[in-house]
Every structure is written in structure tokens, then in C-alpha cells.
Design a protein around this motif. Sequence first.
Motif: not given
Length: 646
Positions: A114-117, A123-125, A130-131, A329-330
Motif C-alpha cells: 500500500t505504501a509503495a503504490l 485507482r487499481r483496486v 482493500v479493507v 500490483l506493481r
Amino acid sequence: MQIRDLPYDDPGVPDVRSGFRLLLWLGRMQMGGQCKALGWGVLHLASIASFPAVAGLAVTAVVDRSGGDLALAALAMAVVTLTVTTGDTLLHRAAVTNWITAAARIQQLLARRTAALGATLTRRVAAGEVVAVSTGDIERIGWCVEAVSRFSAALLTTLGVCVALVVYQPQLGLLTCAGMLALALAVLPLLPSATRRADTQRERAGRATELAADTVAGLRVLRGIGGEELFLTRYRRASQQVRHAAVRTARMWSFIEALQVALPGLLLVAVVWYGTRLALDGRIAVGELVMVYGAISFLLVPLQLFGEFAMSYSFSRPSAARAARVLGLRRPGEEQQVTALPARPDARERAAPVGSTDVREGLHDPATGLRAPAGLLTAVVCGDPDAAGHLAERLGGHPASAAAPGAAAGTENAPQSAAGEGAGRAQGRRREGEDVSVLLDGTPLDAMPLARARAAVLVQDKDPVLLSGTLAGLLDVPSSGAVDAGRALKAAQCDDVLAALVQGSPDAEGDPMRARITERGRSLSGGQRQRLALARSLLTDPPVLVLDEPTSAVDSHTEARIARELAALRSGRTTVVFTSSPLLLDSADRVVFVHGSRAAAAGTHRELLGCEDAYRAVVTRAPQSTAGRPAESRAGNAQTEGAEST
């Protein structure tokens, strides 16, 4: 791994090709804990399985009237009781440790991802997904990891008991083995249906969670338009769908559990009936019949553990698939990062005058031709506010797919950068049709290590988020130390904001830093929230600061003071401000006008007002004049002038 050792120094690189592979990876990562739980589980279940043998010895001793044998049987019973207690206690401890540590590992991986994205995650999920992953799904994944050791111990113990029965009493043992095989074949066909029902339940629960999260996030807007009842009706409908799916799932699992009780009971009746006939015929002793009866009764325990594992896997498989999707996700270039220049320049670099040989190249977007020279305050004017927001995110290193519409189309005609090897890589990627990264001092942002890119460029969104807590907590952010909180608050013109916070927080005792900020700063006006967010960004003092409409909700008098303070505070630092406010534009060192998907003109605010009709129309909100050359025809000259000013 013990619970006290959490969090992990390195949670590892998960296998996210599928949910099943993610579960296998978790099992491998906790092999030590799984083996420990397996050992204690085998001890516990083997001790329980030994009870019938000890009871049979005791019955035989009573029948034979042997006091010595009875005493040995009593001693054996005490030892078995001790091993059962020890095994059960330590199995529970090891299994729960596996559960918690597996859930913690996934939680840590999700937090890092999450911090990386960053802002691109939602916008992607969907936010609700996520919750769901970070709450209920993690618990179910941990449950499955914990149940594996119990299942393995039950499987080994069951095989051992069946083999022992066949060796000890072949007729009854073979009957028992055939009955256990029939039980497994009767239950296994029902598991796919139960799994599908569990998948449906989880899918509907995820949709309901998404709807609830979206409703809460937009509650203020819903109240403004009177839409609370509409969304409440939708949530009720979604909630009822979840309830119906849960009932259908519970019915199937209840049926499976009923079979796990009824079929072993029938097997037990059949074995006892057959064993009684053998005992009456004198072919087996009474003690042997008691021993076989106890062994078959014990087999009910592994069957329950088999059912628990099947249920945990059915519920965890869709949860693991959802977690694998998020963890997979990347951000662009994450797999091929290169060593970048230091993210934060030293004091000599910050103090270097503009135009000296020490000044670095600043920020350059090859897709639009936008340049923000190092050490200057660059204002960017876009005719489309949405395009401005996308471009601001792009300058922060987000994917090119988030850029303004048409940006990719202009990629082929983007001007060459004089950034050497970094520009060459960017041009090569353009030729291959890939997304083009923004360049920071010639190095693609998406090729930098994430921590370094985040430290180098800070983007403040148009609608910044204020976390609940004290003002001191809000301003407790990583910073260079060159700007203190008082100076940042003063530059953002937060005097009235501090007074409002103190007035609304009696516990602060007049200290603004102890004043409480409600969730997302809902007790403050839009302008007050913007100014607090601006103060936080200024306090961070990043090498490159990108501000998207930082004063759109501020009155003109306050905006003029912010413009002066911002220019003074960020002197010698690279700053990009997306705005159409003449007050901010007039204080900028350089203004770039983005027309469509290209940087069409560059200069000072007054220069562009005099020669760019399209620019004048955007800034003054006046109809565009048809006199003069169109902005597009002057784009090449403007880019050349911008390159020279760099």
C-alpha cells in the motif's frame, strides 16, 4: 518465529501467481512453526489414541484378576493423561502462533505494498476490497495456515491407528479402514459445492464492504443532495444478499458436519456389532473389543479436524486470491530500479545560486515537454483541471496511465532531454511503446528505489487528507530540519486556523500543538484544511515539491500573502505549482502553459499574458481572442526557450 519477534525484519517476497500458491508460500515461510505444531499434534492425538489400548489392558487385568497388571495399566493411564495435557497445550500454543504470525506477515506485506503504490492503489483496486483484505481476509488466511498442522497431525495419527488395528485385529481393522475410506468418499464430493458457496458469500461481502466504504466517504455529499435513503436502501439490499449467501453456506457446512457425525456413528455401530459376535464366538477377548471400540471412537476426532481444515481452506482460498491480487500490483519500473542520485542535496547544493554549475537539471516530463528547472518556482497552467491533477501525480512518479488524456499520444514527438544516459533510456522506452517516466536530474523516477523517489519528490493533492490526532502529530513528518513548524505554519498563513483549533479543543489549554484535529479535518473549512496541508508539505522541505491548486479554497488576500511566503521559503528549491491564480503565477520564477497534452509556451506570467491568447483566456476567464498566432504554432519556439532557460 515467536509473536514477540513481530514485526518481521523482512517478510519475504510472496508468490502471488494465485491464492493457492500464496498459501503454499506462507506454509514454506513458517516451516519451523508448522513442524513444531505437527510434532505436538502427533503427540497429543497419539496419546488420545493410546487410551483405548490402556483401557483394554485394564479390563484384561480385571478379568484375569491381576493386581500387578492393573497397577501398570493405572501408571500407563497417568502417563498418557500427562502427555495428552502437554501435547494439547503446546499444540494450541504453536498453532495459534502460526495463525498470528501468518496473519502478521500478510498484514506487513499489504502495508508495504500500500505504501509503495500510494494514491494509485485505489485507482487499481476498489477501496472496499482493500479493507476486506486487510481485515477479515487476513484472519481467514491465518486460520488456514494454523489448520494445516492440525490436519497433518490428524492424518498421520489416523493412518497409524488404522495400520495398528489391521495388525492387531485384521478383521475389525480392515472393516474400520473400509469404513473410513467410505466416509471420506461420501464427504469429498460435497466440498466443491461448499467452496463455491463460500466464494459467493465472500464476493457479496466484499461488494457490501465497498458500498459501505464509499457511502461513508461520500456521506457529506449524500446529505447535501438528500441521497442518504437511496444509498441506505442499496446497502440493505447488499446486506441481505450477504445474509442469504451466508445462510446457504452454513446449510451446506451443517450438512457436512452432520454427515461427519452420523456416518462415523453408523460405522461404530457396525464395528461393535461385528466385534461383539466375534467376542461371543470366543475369537477375540473382551479387552480387545474394548480396545477396538476405543480406537474407532478416537477416529471421530481426526474426522472433525479434517472437516475444520476443509472449511478453513474453502474460506481462505478466495481470501488468499484477493490478497495475492493486491500484493501482485506493481508500480512501473519497480523490477528494474537503478541507482539514482542522492534524493536530498546537501547544504551547499541548496545554497547554490541559480545558473551555477552545481545546479542540477530539475524535473522533466518527456511526454508533455514540461520542464521545472532546479531551484526555481515553476507554475503550470492547464486548461483542463483534471489534466492538471493527472499531470501533478505523474510528476510524483505515478504511472503514465494516470496522465492527462492524450499524453501518451504526444510521446513520440516529445523533445529529447539533455540528461544523457537517463534520457537515452527514456527514448528507448518510447520507441518500444512503453510508458515514459518523468526524469529527475536525468534519472527516470520509476527506475529509482521507491524510498529515494518518495524522499526526492513530494506531491500535495488538490484535496489533501488530514489524519485525526493532535496538530503536533499532524506535523510529525520526516523533514530536512531546515524549516521548523512555526515557520511553515506562518508561510501557510495558519494563524486563524490555530485559533480555531484551540477554541475547539478545551483540553489543549491554549497550546495549538495539543489541539485536536477531527478525522480528515472535517471540523475545518476547505481553506483551513488546505493551509494546514500546505504547512505540512513546507515543513517536509523536499528537494522537489509539487503543489496541485494549494490555494483554490483560500480568499485572495490570504492567497497573496501565501504566494509571497511560498516564494521566499522555497527559494533555491525546486517547486512546481499547478494553478491558474494570477497571484501565484505572478510570484513564480517561470510559468509553463500546458495546452492539450503538450507544454505549449513558457515564460513569466506577464510575458504569457501579452503573447498567448489561450493562456490569457484560461487565467482571466475571458473568451479567447482570435488575433495572433494560435498557441500550437508557437509550441516549438516555447519549448526551445524553455530549454535555454534551463
